[in-house]
Design a protein around this motif. Structure first.
Motif, mmCIF file in Angstrom:
data_model
loop_
_atom_site.group_PDB
_atom_site.id
_atom_site.type_symbol
_atom_site.label_atom_id
_atom_site.label_comp_id
_atom_site.label_asym_id
_atom_site.label_seq_id
_atom_site.Cartn_x
_atom_site.Cartn_y
_atom_site.Cartn_z
ATOM 1 N N TRP B 156 -124.277 -44.998 27.546
ATOM 2 C CA TRP B 156 -124.023 -45.103 26.108
ATOM 3 C C TRP B 156 -122.859 -44.244 25.655
ATOM 4 N N THR B 157 -122.403 -43.344 26.530
ATOM 5 C CA THR B 157 -121.320 -42.457 26.114
ATOM 6 C C THR B 157 -120.060 -43.284 25.890
ATOM 7 N N ARG B 158 -119.267 -42.856 24.948
ATOM 8 C CA ARG B 158 -118.011 -43.547 24.677
ATOM 9 C C ARG B 158 -117.071 -42.626 23.900
ATOM 10 N N SER B 159 -115.854 -43.096 23.667
ATOM 11 C CA SER B 159 -114.911 -42.366 22.823
ATOM 12 C C SER B 159 -115.214 -42.738 21.379
ATOM 13 N N TRP B 160 -116.170 -42.061 20.792
ATOM 14 C CA TRP B 160 -116.641 -42.450 19.454
ATOM 15 C C TRP B 160 -115.509 -42.504 18.447
ATOM 16 N N LEU B 161 -114.606 -41.542 18.533
ATOM 17 C CA LEU B 161 -113.568 -41.441 17.501
ATOM 18 C C LEU B 161 -112.406 -42.413 17.748
ATOM 19 N N TYR B 162 -112.464 -43.148 18.856
ATOM 20 C CA TYR B 162 -111.413 -44.137 19.111
ATOM 21 C C TYR B 162 -112.006 -45.532 19.241
ATOM 22 N N ASP B 163 -113.258 -45.672 18.818
ATOM 23 C CA ASP B 163 -113.913 -46.963 18.857
ATOM 24 C C ASP B 163 -113.806 -47.563 17.455
ATOM 25 N N PRO B 164 -113.144 -48.735 17.334
ATOM 26 C CA PRO B 164 -112.893 -49.265 15.988
ATOM 27 C C PRO B 164 -114.173 -49.445 15.167
ATOM 28 N N LEU B 165 -115.299 -49.678 15.833
ATOM 29 C CA LEU B 165 -116.537 -49.882 15.082
ATOM 30 C C LEU B 165 -117.244 -48.568 14.754
ATOM 31 N N MET B 166 -116.884 -47.501 15.465
ATOM 32 C CA MET B 166 -117.629 -46.252 15.310
ATOM 33 C C MET B 166 -116.933 -45.181 14.487
#
Lengths: 411, 305
Positions: B156-166
């Motif tokens: 579930w980890t991701r680049s939250w601040l570079y995810d267009p939806l997040m």
């Protein structure tokens, strides 16, 4: 009691005034390089000891540009301040605010202090409008421990670079650090890959004579995308670029050599833990070249009338000042008598001189900022999502921005 | 009501004049400050918005509404306007919903004071500091990803601040974290001020807690809710710090609000006249929102009478 209190206040005010006067001695040097402010303050202490006082005064970049612009608008710019070379310097010179410094340069060159070629970046219409705050080459830093681990040495050709990256990858090491941290970095690999494949198109692109949808640019995005596809880069979304290199998250790092001090602060020692090489050309028969960058210290026409300003600029170009500035914060200003700031700058500048490398201006200063700022955002978008379809969009979008700009600005 | 006033005597007239002069003296500092620091810059800004502004020479010509038509043909402006609407909606729904929930939960329970303090603390931090804290929560190697990996949710980890939806939800979470405390305290004050008789009567009549809330507490709480709404809408509309710290570097600036768009165009791109026109538009929208809210308040007061 009250009288004693009043006397005390008066004494305090007088002391404060006296201290204020002492601290304000010498011209103010306005700048936006707040990350060097501490070094500048130490430099100011040294300068005051040598009877050439100045007062470094930092601003955040956005406010700084507004501050200088309003100063110029009202006919009252600061006496002494740092600026950028390239199109940004030309804009400021065209506004009539700056004093040419050819005389001071001539003195410094005749005294065998300054390398005359260091003035090239600050020439507008044949006159020199600045002295270097720093002169930097854009190089590839490499982590010596990781290179040893993978059994590789600094590459001398593009094929060797690819083979090196491949071996590193095979040893479980990511080859390159590259991020979009702070929003401005997107142009770095774009510019480097373009000067390594087609430097003439790079120069034409900056002058509005080539297109961002040309074959040369398409080729850059293809190579760049291939490197991403092979997993050669760390995630572009990290906000710790320099630290990431210093920690050994990846083995190589393309950046201006002014970053050496930051890498040192991250815990690596220049020469022992990390070295640098100039990125090899991709098109093999191209002449040697490197991206050069150098913020100038400029003098306004009002500042030129003040003897203490000229005195400071004259002193700044001596080996006494250059040696101190080379030690802390490890920056080079083009003085030939002073020792080089560190072994990496020394090796790189010797290698560049031996190869008779041509210095090309950095994209940030070479292209008009109305194009650079939105273009960098587009390049960042590609770095975060390096797919061919995104590359295609990026090229189209930047060309549209360039079209709009040049439609209004072509003579 | 008095239909006609007796004519003031000359003495009274003199007294009135003296009163007026005294009042003027008291008013003068405020009038002066408002004029110098608010009205003059405001009028100057409106004037700039109709000019062309060259970087180093200043205002160089009158361009009419060119800056405004530029704004209306700039997709970035509409993107920023859209983001601002999401911010307003989110700051209406989340802090008020959560604040009201917490206020009702904490009402009269043991240790309520301690909870209130804990919920209110984020309000005391500067928004820039909040942005920095949450930046590191959502960063690639930040707290959230570390926690997810720690409990076996590494996928579930991701680049939250570079995810267009997040990215916008991430910033709104930070905003909610900061603003809920104040909303909660205001609503608790509103709840404390409610008369107890109708509540007791309803309980005696056998109303369920939900019925009591829906038909008695909520209507009586409306004036407080309106104040809270105004505060929340303004907070959402003027969001700058969080976006500047957490979302400024998002590729293509597609996360900016109107306030940040205006700052960016003015100071980053040096398009001062265009920035001035965006500032005027922001002012007009804010005026419109305030007007609607005043109307609502008027309606509410009329109903209460």
């Amino acid at each position: 009691m009250l009288k004693a209190f009043k006397t005390g206040i008066a004494a305090a005010v007088l002391t404060a005034a006296a201290v204020g006067t002492a601290a304000a001695d010498g011209p103010k040097l306005y700048h936006d390089k707040y990350f060097w402010q501490e070094s500048m303050q130490r430099m100011a202490t040294f300068a005051a000891e040598k009877q050439h006082p100045f007062e470094p005064t930092p601003y955040a970049t956005d406010q700084y540009q507004a501050f200088i612009a309003t100063g110029v608008q009202s006919g009252n710019p600061p006496d002494l301040f740092t600026w950028w070379n390239g199109t940004k310097l030309k804009e400021l010179v065209d506004s009539g605010a700056l004093q040419p410094l050819d005389d001071l340069w001539k003195e410094a060159v005749d005294a065998g202090q300054m390398d005359p070629s260091a003035a090239e970046l600050y020439k507008v219409d044949g006159k020199i409008y600045g002295v270097p705050l720093h002169l930097s080459s854009w190089v590839v830093f490499y982590n010596k421990k990781l290179f040893d681990k993978a059994g590789v040495t600094p590459p001398k050709s593009w094929d060797e670079l690819l083979a090196t990256a491949d071996k590193l990858k095979g040893a479980g090491i990511t080859p390159f650090v590259a991020t979009v941290q702070d929003g401005w970095r997107g142009f770095i690999w774009f510019e480097e890959l373009l000067i390594r494949t087609d430097p003439e198109t790079y120069l034409k692109l900056n002058a509005g004579e080539a297109s961002y949808t040309s074959d040369a640019v398409k080729k850059v995005f293809q190579i760049w995308g291939d490197l991403y596809a092979k997993g050669y880069f760390t995630p572009a979304t990290s906000n710790e670029e320099v630290l990431s290199f210093a920690r050994g998250d990846a083995a190589m790092y393309l950046m201006g050599d002014w970053a050496i001090q930051n890498i040192v602060e991250g815990g690596l020692k220049p020469g022992d833990d990390f070295g640098a090489f100039v990125m090899p050309n991709i098109t093999p028969d191209l002449p040697a070249a490197v991206i050069g960058e150098g913020s100038p210290i400029v003098v306004s026409k009002t500042g030129a009338a003040k003897p203490e300003v000229a005195d400071f600029v004259r002193w700044w170009m001596t080996d006494e000042a250059a040696a101190a500035w080379a030690k802390d914060p490890s920056l080079y200003i083009g003085n030939v008598k002073a020792p080089k700031p560190n072994v990496i700058v020394k090796d790189v500048s010797e290698a560049l001189a031996a190869a008779k490398a041509r210095t090309l201006p950095r994209y940030w200063e070479a292209s008009p900022s109305d194009i650079v700022l939105p273009a960098v955002e587009e390049f960042n978008r590609f770095m975060v999502d390096p797919k061919p379809a995104v590359a295609e969009e990026v090229m189209q979008n930047v060309q549209k921005i360039a079209d709009d700009y040049w439609a209004q600005h072509k003579q | 009501m008095q239909s006609s006033r007796p004519k003031p005597s000359p003495r009274e007239k003199a007294a009135q004049r003296a009163n007026f002069l005294t009042a003027l003296c008291f008013l003068a500092p405020a009038v002066l400050l408002v004029t110098v620091f608010l009205l003059v810059p405001l009028i100057y800004n409106v004037w700039i918005s109709f000019t062309g502004w060259a970087k180093f020479s200043g205002i160089d010509r009158f361009v009419g509404v060119a800056n405004y038509s530029q704004a209306f043909s700039n997709p970035k402006f509409f993107e920023a306007a859209g983001n601002t609407v999401s911010w307003i909606v989110a700051s209406l729904v989340l802090p008020i919903g959560l604040g009201l929930g917490f206020a009702l939960l904490l009402r009269g329970i043991r240790g309520a004071e301690a909870f209130k303090t804990v919920f209110f603390v984020p309000r005391l931090l500067a928004p820039t500091a909040i942005g920095t804290i949450w930046y590191y929560v959502f960063a690639d190697n930040g707290t959230l990803n570390a926690m997810l990996s720690g409990v076996g949710l590494g996928d579930w980890t991701r680049s939250w601040l570079y995810d267009p939806l997040m990215i916008t939800p991430a910033m709104i979470i930070a905003h909610t974290w900061q603003t809920t405390g104040l909303v909660m305290v205001l609503l608790l004050l509103g709840l404390a001020a409610l008369p107890t008789e109708p509540l007791e009567a309803a309980q005696v009549e056998g109303a369920t807690p939900f019925q009591i809330f829906r038909h008695i507490v909520l209507p009586m709480l409306l004036p407080t809710l309106l104040v809270v709404t105004i505060i929340s809408v303004i907070a959402g509309f003027t969001t700058f710090d969080l976006v500047w710290v957490m979302g400024r570097d998002y590729p293509n600036r597609s996360t900016l609000t109107l306030a940040v768009h205006q700052y960016w165009e003015t100071f980053r791109s040096n398009r001062w006249a265009y920035g001035a026109s965006v500032a005027v538009l922001i002012g007009l929208i804010a005026l419109l929102i305030t007007w609607v809210q005043t109307l609502l308040q008027q309606k509410l007061e009329d109903r209460a009478k």
